[in-house]
Motif scaffolding. Structure first.
Motif, PDB file in Angstrom:
ATOM      1  N   THR A  33       1.848   1.718  -3.534  1.00 14.37           N
ATOM      2  CA  THR A  33       0.717   2.158  -4.353  1.00 14.37           C
ATOM      3  C   THR A  33       0.493   3.656  -4.227  1.00 14.37           C
ATOM      4  OG1 THR A  33      -0.370  -0.005  -4.166  1.00 14.37           O
ATOM      5  CG2 THR A  33      -1.754   1.875  -4.760  1.00 14.37           C
ATOM      6  N   TYR A  34       0.452   4.151  -3.001  1.00 19.27           N
ATOM      7  CA  TYR A  34       0.204   5.581  -2.792  1.00 19.27           C
ATOM      8  C   TYR A  34       1.421   6.428  -3.161  1.00 19.27           C
ATOM      9  CZ  TYR A  34      -4.363   4.955  -0.628  1.00 19.27           C
ATOM     10  OH  TYR A  34      -5.683   4.668  -0.413  1.00 19.27           O
TER      11      TYR A  34
ATOM     12  N   GLU B 121     -13.012   9.919   7.419  1.00 18.72           N
ATOM     13  CA  GLU B 121     -12.282  10.837   6.550  1.00 18.72           C
ATOM     14  C   GLU B 121     -10.795  10.518   6.558  1.00 18.72           C
ATOM     15  OE1 GLU B 121     -11.685  15.688   5.960  1.00 18.72           O
ATOM     16  OE2 GLU B 121     -12.626  14.883   7.772  1.00 18.72           O
TER      17      GLU B 121
ATOM     18  N   MET C 273       0.985   7.589  -6.656  1.00 15.76           N
ATOM     19  CA  MET C 273      -0.197   8.369  -7.012  1.00 15.76           C
ATOM     20  C   MET C 273       0.062   9.876  -6.992  1.00 15.76           C
ATOM     21  SD  MET C 273      -3.380   6.452  -5.137  1.00 15.76           S
ATOM     22  CE  MET C 273      -3.921   4.821  -5.636  1.00 15.76           C
ATOM     23  N   SER C 274      -0.334  10.524  -8.069  1.00 17.89           N
ATOM     24  CA  SER C 274      -0.218  11.980  -8.144  1.00 17.89           C
ATOM     25  C   SER C 274      -1.536  12.667  -7.837  1.00 17.89           C
ATOM     26  CB  SER C 274       0.261  12.401  -9.541  1.00 17.89           C
ATOM     27  OG  SER C 274      -0.632  11.929 -10.544  1.00 17.89           O
ATOM     28  N   THR C 275      -2.634  11.904  -7.764  1.00 15.17           N
ATOM     29  CA  THR C 275      -3.942  12.430  -7.387  1.00 15.17           C
ATOM     30  C   THR C 275      -4.592  11.481  -6.389  1.00 15.17           C
ATOM     31  OG1 THR C 275      -5.063  11.280  -9.226  1.00 15.17           O
ATOM     32  CG2 THR C 275      -4.287  13.541  -9.632  1.00 15.17           C
ATOM     33  N   GLY C 276      -5.530  11.993  -5.616  1.00 13.35           N
ATOM     34  CA  GLY C 276      -6.213  11.154  -4.643  1.00 13.35           C
ATOM     35  C   GLY C 276      -6.143  11.741  -3.245  1.00 13.35           C
ATOM     36  N   PRO C 277      -6.746  11.040  -2.273  1.00 13.31           N
ATOM     37  CA  PRO C 277      -6.845  11.569  -0.901  1.00 13.31           C
ATOM     38  C   PRO C 277      -5.514  11.714  -0.177  1.00 13.31           C
ATOM     39  CG  PRO C 277      -7.572   9.279  -0.989  1.00 13.31           C
ATOM     40  CD  PRO C 277      -7.407   9.733  -2.404  1.00 13.31           C
ATOM     41  N   PHE C 278      -4.472  11.007  -0.653  1.00 14.74           N
ATOM     42  CA  PHE C 278      -3.174  11.106   0.013  1.00 14.74           C
ATOM     43  C   PHE C 278      -2.090  11.625  -0.922  1.00 14.74           C
ATOM     44  CE2 PHE C 278      -5.128   8.649   3.341  1.00 14.74           C
ATOM     45  CZ  PHE C 278      -4.483   9.109   4.484  1.00 14.74           C
ATOM     46  N   ALA C 279      -2.479  12.305  -1.958  1.00 16.70           N
ATOM     47  CA  ALA C 279      -1.501  12.889  -2.880  1.00 16.70           C
ATOM     48  C   ALA C 279      -1.068  14.256  -2.377  1.00 16.70           C
ATOM     49  CB  ALA C 279      -2.089  12.984  -4.283  1.00 16.70           C
TER      50      ALA C 279
ATOM     51  N   THR D 164       0.824  -1.207   0.000  1.00 21.92           N
ATOM     52  CA  THR D 164       0.000   0.000   0.000  1.00 21.92           C
ATOM     53  C   THR D 164       0.861   1.260   0.000  1.00 21.92           C
ATOM     54  OG1 THR D 164      -1.758  -1.169   1.189  1.00 21.92           O
ATOM     55  CG2 THR D 164      -1.835   1.232   1.224  1.00 21.92           C
TER      56      THR D 164
END
Length: 309
Positions: free
Chosen positions: A58-59, A126, A62-68, A55
């Motif tokens: 994976t994050y 959240e 990521m360039s977008t999303g809740p943890f970007a 995980t």
């Protein structure tokens, strides 16, 4: 009774090393950072051992999303020792061995008290790259910039701050290199078998991927009395370690010839496994897991069960 911090760092910022990710997909950089003291209902932990979870990878990409949010300190599987505690913290004190966990448990809401789930209705709704109560960070770079949290843990740092709802006390005799896996991999696998699937005695189980999660699923299935536990993996070395965790049969998909893996599993389980677990995170394997599960008939309707992740 007021906690006495023997190291003299309570209430003060600590400078330490951390692996910081400044942009998605870029190599982590070992930097000196500043970790603020814990606020109310928070504890500061000295990390003793941390592991890398898929995980995190994976994050990291990521360039977008809740943890970007970058720069960020990743890591969510760890074990450590409490260095100091904030106000209103009564269940933890300096020197306690603890495991930080990314799933919050306030122990008070109806969902945390329920035996059917663990989605805290107060703190679990959240995803924020900061502390859950005031939504601010406890990490700063040497130039004063904010460094963001990951999964309420951020264990790729020598010190981290977590909320009391994201930490569990363990025995100090627990080996640290194994205790860190309790944060995610082991709890995820055993929980999936024991709590989510609720495997019955005598059931047949197929597990796709024998990494930490998959092996923990096998252990959970063994503890629940499964009669047949089939491990599916490309790595032949997983045969022996799988046996230690309850795997009774092993299938390497490359040795199945022209047969689909689902066909092989159906042959071994008289029509399909009662429960299938996909523990890699690939869409193709999810389809294989679904097709390997047994079909039940309820009132003339066909229902496929057990394709669980």
């Amino acid at each position: 009774m007021e906690n006495q911090n023997r190291s003299g760092t309570a209430g003060k910022a600590i400078r330490c090393k951390a692996a910081v990710c400044r942009n998605p997909g870029e190599p982590l950089m070992i930097e000196e950072i500043e970790v603020e003291p814990p606020k109310a209902w928070e504890i500061r932990i000295k990390i003793l051992c941390t592991s890398l979870c898929h995980t995190d990878v994976t994050y990291w990409k990521m360039s977008t999303g809740p943890f970007a949010f970058f720069p960020m300190i990743f890591g969510h599987e760890a074990v450590g020792v409490v260095e100091s505690v904030g106000e209103h913290v009564e269940e933890f004190q300096e020197g306690d061995m603890v495991v930080p966990v990314f799933r919050p448990n306030c122990r008070e809401c109806r969902d945390c008290k329920s035996q059917k789930g663990n989605g805290c209705s107060i703190f679990g709704g959240e995803l924020v790259p900061a502390m859950p109560r005031d939504k601010t960070s406890r990490f700063k770079g040497m130039n004063g910039e904010t460094l963001y949290h990951f999964f309420s843990v951020s264990s790729f740092s020598e010190y981290t701050v977590v909320d009391v709802v994201n930490v569990v006390k363990i025995s100090p005799e627990f080996p640290v290199d194994k205790a860190c896996l309790l944060s995610c991999g082991i709890s995820t696998g055993i929980g999936a078998a024991w709590k989510v699937a609720d495997i019955e005695e005598g059931s047949t189980v197929a597990i796709f991927g024998l990494g930490t999660v998959g092996l923990a699923v096998a252990e959970g299935a063994r503890l629940r009395g499964a009669s047949k536990i089939i491990g599916v993996d490309l790595n032949q070395e997983k045969i022996e370690i799988g046996k230690q965790f309850g795997v009774t049969e092993f299938i390497n998909p490359t040795t199945c010839g022209e047969k689909k893996i689902s066909e092989v599993i159906k042959e071994k389980t008289d029509g399909g496994a009662d429960y299938c677990f996909e523990c890699i995170g690939l869409a193709s394997l999810m389809e294989d897991a679904f097709n390997s599960s047994r079909v039940l008939v309820f009132g003339g309707n066909l229902t496929r069960i057990g394709a669980r992740q």
